[in-house]
Structure formats: structure tokens, C-alpha cells
Design a protein around this motif. Structure first.
Motif, PDB file in Angstrom:
ATOM      1  N   TRP A  34       0.835  -1.196   0.000  1.00 38.91           N
ATOM      2  CA  TRP A  34       0.000   0.000   0.000  1.00 38.91           C
ATOM      3  C   TRP A  34       0.874   1.252   0.000  1.00 38.91           C
ATOM      4  O   TRP A  34       1.841   1.332   0.774  1.00 38.91           O
ATOM      5  N   ARG A  35       0.504   2.225  -0.872  1.00 39.77           N
ATOM      6  CA  ARG A  35       1.239   3.480  -0.961  1.00 39.77           C
ATOM      7  C   ARG A  35       0.249   4.627  -1.118  1.00 39.77           C
ATOM      8  O   ARG A  35      -0.768   4.523  -1.805  1.00 39.77           O
ATOM      9  N   ILE A  36       0.566   5.759  -0.481  1.00 38.03           N
ATOM     10  CA  ILE A  36      -0.252   6.971  -0.628  1.00 38.03           C
ATOM     11  C   ILE A  36      -0.089   7.514  -2.044  1.00 38.03           C
ATOM     12  O   ILE A  36       1.026   7.635  -2.549  1.00 38.03           O
ATOM     13  N   CYS A  37      -1.226   7.855  -2.668  1.00 36.43           N
ATOM     14  CA  CYS A  37      -1.152   8.326  -4.057  1.00 36.43           C
ATOM     15  C   CYS A  37      -2.043   9.538  -4.308  1.00 36.43           C
ATOM     16  O   CYS A  37      -2.458   9.795  -5.434  1.00 36.43           O
ATOM     17  N   GLY A  38      -2.337  10.291  -3.235  1.00 36.72           N
ATOM     18  CA  GLY A  38      -3.122  11.507  -3.433  1.00 36.72           C
ATOM     19  C   GLY A  38      -4.012  11.793  -2.238  1.00 36.72           C
ATOM     20  O   GLY A  38      -4.116  10.981  -1.314  1.00 36.72           O
ATOM     21  N   GLU A  39      -4.614  12.982  -2.232  1.00 37.78           N
ATOM     22  CA  GLU A  39      -5.588  13.345  -1.215  1.00 37.78           C
ATOM     23  C   GLU A  39      -6.984  13.084  -1.754  1.00 37.78           C
ATOM     24  O   GLU A  39      -7.259  13.302  -2.941  1.00 37.78           O
ATOM     25  N   ALA A  40      -7.847  12.600  -0.888  1.00 38.08           N
ATOM     26  CA  ALA A  40      -9.187  12.232  -1.321  1.00 38.08           C
ATOM     27  C   ALA A  40     -10.201  13.350  -1.099  1.00 38.08           C
ATOM     28  O   ALA A  40     -11.362  13.207  -1.439  1.00 38.08           O
ATOM     29  N   ASN A  41      -9.763  14.449  -0.496  1.00 39.25           N
ATOM     30  CA  ASN A  41     -10.691  15.588  -0.309  1.00 39.25           C
ATOM     31  C   ASN A  41      -9.934  16.902  -0.380  1.00 39.25           C
ATOM     32  O   ASN A  41      -8.720  16.896  -0.500  1.00 39.25           O
TER      33      ASN A  41
END
Length: 396
Positions: free
Chosen positions: A389-396
């Protein structure tokens, strides 16, 4: 050998302290205790004092400094309060060599995530800044700071002998991660002096004769008086181990250990009058989740952000978020930043397969020039890259 005498009856040792100490002990300095909230998130093996400065455990506890916030490990946080004195127990393990390096180049210099310019930039070292160094590269060209960042040796002036430093590389664990978990709590006649203990799942620490372990989040208060050590469970369940015998303690249960034996009892938690400023420091000291889960990855990313660690944030990001991770790492660089009551969870409604959205409660709290501000935490979108799992952006 300590006898295992689990006698019934009410605990009296702590009560006696409360009565006798009222006129002889100074008032607890809650302002200094509250000031520990400005400490940035600590690495395992570090201590923070009210001035916001952090150092390795052995350096601070050598002076028995209180109050202090102590990160023993990912599963154990201690808060030293009142007149209590805590020291590392004797150990036969060799102490790592630490030297100081000062940036005397006259300008800010880049730090790297490893010993070489091919490694990513991990921040900068300001002109005149001094940092502890705990290792040196095999070719002697790079020095590893105690916070994990690397600096080019020819750009700094070292106070001490680099020949004594351990040879390390980018994969060698930090000195701070190799921590002692056995401490000696010195005797005190003051009722409001002792150690607040916060444990997460798997957390374990030893105070004098008692090894304290928890399978889930728990808190306790420990106090030494003469030859006795008293441990009171204040929330959750924990196991106290004395001379190989286990005792399960729930909130309100107490254990007093002396050279003559062990006495069990109960105690009214409210009667302890523990400072809320100290208890608050134990909240959310580390999120007890799987570090490889989506919520665990986001929590680590946020923790790295409070330390302005671009390298750590990049390691938790997908390739498309790499540049943004570096940008976010600078957000709180000049401030003392801490995670306050942060907990993260996966939004089932917005997640499926190899994509997930993680929602976090709590705030990032910063302190700068006497001003404190709370920053809301955005939701993060994650993807799986090669099964990770890797962070790939903001969801809000």
C-alpha cells in the motif's frame, strides 16, 4: 530472589504517601508538564524535555531530568512527573559512540537519505546548525546523523573522533532504534512523583523488579518509596511479571513489590489525582495498527510529516505522489509539530480491491513563536504497488 506472595487486602503504601507528602513536597509544575505537548513525535530511544529539545535516553536520564516525555519503543511511552528520578538499569551492552557535527560552511546544505548524492534529499542543515552523528560511511565521506539523515563530511566540523564511529550504510538501523527497556525508578516520598506508563499492543518495559506488558492499549502509574515499588493500572489490562510470575491487572488493580514479597490490592483511580496534562501525553503516542495496512501507512506518513522527513514520506508514497510528498514534508519544518489524538481507518464505502481511502481523526498541532495552531488532516487515497500500500493523493 523475590518471593511471590500475592496477598489480598487493600494497598496502603500509596495511600500513606499521599498523606505524608502534602507538606514536604513542592507543587507539581503542570505548566512544564503541559509544555511537553509541543515535543515533536519522538523516535524510539529518545526523550523530550519542556523546552521542546529531544535527545537520546541515556543523555537526558543521566541528569534524571523531570518532567520528561520518553519514547521507549513503538509500544511504550513514559512520562516522568514531579520529583521522580529515572535511570537506565545497568547493562553489559556497549554504548554507541556519538559525536557532534556543526555546519560551518556558511550556507544551508542538503541532507540525503543515504551516503551519496544518488540518494533522495532528506531536508537541509542550516548554517551553524549542530547535530548528533552516530555513524560514518565505509569510505569516510558521509556522516549519518542520529535522526537518520546523511551529511557530506567535508561540509561540517566534527567535535570528537570520527575513528570511533561505527561504519554504517543506508540500511543500518538507527542507534535510537536499539533501545534499552529496563529502567530504575528511584525512591521518592512525594505522592505526585512517579512514572506514567502508556502501552500499545505488544509494548513491554521493566521498572525495577516489575516487567510490564500489554496486549492492547493500557496505562499505569508507578511509584517508588523506599524499598517498595508500587504499580497501579489506570486503564486497560496489563500483565505485571515479577520473578517469572504473571499477574493480570485491570484498571484499579495495584501491585506493590519489595524484597520481602509481592502484595496485590485495589485502589481508587480518582484518589491518585494524576495530572491530566501528563495523561494526555500518553494518548495517541503510537497508533496500534498493522504498519503495512492502509491506515498504518497513512499514520506513518503523518508522523514523518511532523518530523519533516521527506525520505520517509517518499518511501510511503506511490511514484505519482513522490514530488508532492517532498513538498508536504516542508509544511511544518520550522515548527514543533505533533500528532494529537490521531486515529486512522479505511473508508469501506470508498475502497475496493487495490484502492483504498483512509480517513483520520485528530489534528496536527504546531507551536511556533508562542503560537499554537491545529491543522485538520485530509483523507488520503492509496493504491497497491507490487502488493504494498502506498499513498497516491488526497481524497478531499
Amino acid at each position: 530472589m523475590i518471593k511471590r506472595l500475592f496477598a489480598g487486602g487493600l494497598l496502603t503504601a500509596l495511600t500513606a504517601l499521599t498523606v505524608t507528602a502534602q507538606t514536604v513536597c513542592p507543587a507539581l509544575d503542570v505548566d512544564q508538564l503541559a509544555a511537553l505537548a509541543t515535543c515533536g513525535d519522538l523516535e524510539p530511544g529518545q526523550v523530550c524535555t519542556p523546552d521542546g529539545e529531544s535527545a537520546l535516553i541515556r543523555e537526558v536520564l543521566a541528569a534524571n531530568a523531570a518532567p520528561a516525555l520518553i519514547r521507549v519503543s513503538d509500544g511504550v511511552t513514559l512520562v516522568l512527573i514531579g520529583e521522580a528520578a529515572l535511570s537506565l538499569a545497568e547493562t553489559d551492552q556497549p554504548r554507541p559512540v556519538i559525536v557532534a557535527a556543526a555546519n560551518t560552511s556558511g550556507t544551508a546544505i542538503n541532507l540525503r537519505s543515504g551516503p551519496g548524492t544518488t540518494f533522495s534529499v532528506a531536508g537541509t542543515m542550516a548554517a551553524g546548525e549542530t547535530a548528533d552523528v552516530d555513524g560514518i560511511s565505509a569510505d569516510g565521506a558521509w556522516l549519518r546523523r542520529a535522526d537518520g539523515a546523511w551529511v557530506f563530511a567535508s561540509l561540517v566540523t566534527v567535535e570528537g573522533e570520527t575513528d570511533s564511529l561505527s561504519i554504517v550504510d543506508a540500511d543500518t538501523p538507527l542507534t535510537a532504534e536499539t533501545v534499552e527497556t529496563t529502567f530504575t525508578l528511584e525512591a521518592s516520598s512525594c505522592a505526585e512523583s512517579g512514572v506514567l506508563v502508556g502501552l500499545n499492543a505488544g509494548g513491554e518495559v521493566t521498572l525495577n523488579w516489575i516487567t510490564i506488558r500489554a496486549e492492547a492499549e493500557a496505562q499505569a502509574f508507578a511509584q517508588a518509596d523506599g524499598a517498595a515499588l508500587t504499580l497501579v493500572a489506570t486503564s486497560g489490562d496489563l500483565t505485571a511479571i515479577v520473578d517469572g510470575a504473571d499477574a493480570l491487572l485491570s484498571a484499579g488493580d495495584a501491585l506493590t513489590v519489595t524484597t520481602d514479597g509481592v502484595e496485590r490490592g485495589s485502589f481508587e483511580i480518582d484518589a491518585l489525582a494524576l495530572p491530566p496534562e501528563g495523561l494526555a501525553l500518553l494518548q495517541g503516542s503510537a497508533q496500534a495498527v498493522d504498519s503495512e495496512s492502509p491506515e498504518g501507512v497513512v499514520y506513518q506518513y503523518l508522523e514523518a510529516r511532523t518530523r519533516a522527513s521527506a525520505a520517509d514520506m517518499q518511501a510511503l508514497s506511490c511514484s505519482a505522489w513522490d514530488t508532492q510528498a517532498v513538498t508536504q514534508s516542508q509544511s511544518f519544518r520550522a515548527m514543533n509539530a505533533t500528532l494529537q489524538d490521531v486515529s486512522c481507518s479505511v473508508s469501506a464505502a470508498e475502497s475496493s480491491g487495490d484502492q483504498a481511502v483512509v480517513v483520520c481523526e485528530g489534528v496536527i498541532r504546531t507551536a511556533y513563536s508562542g503560537q499554537t495552531r491545529d491543522w485538520p488532516i485530509k483523507d488520503y487515497a492509496l493504491v497497491q504497488e507490487d502488493g504494498v500500500w502506498r499513498i497516491c493523493g488526497e481524497a478531499n
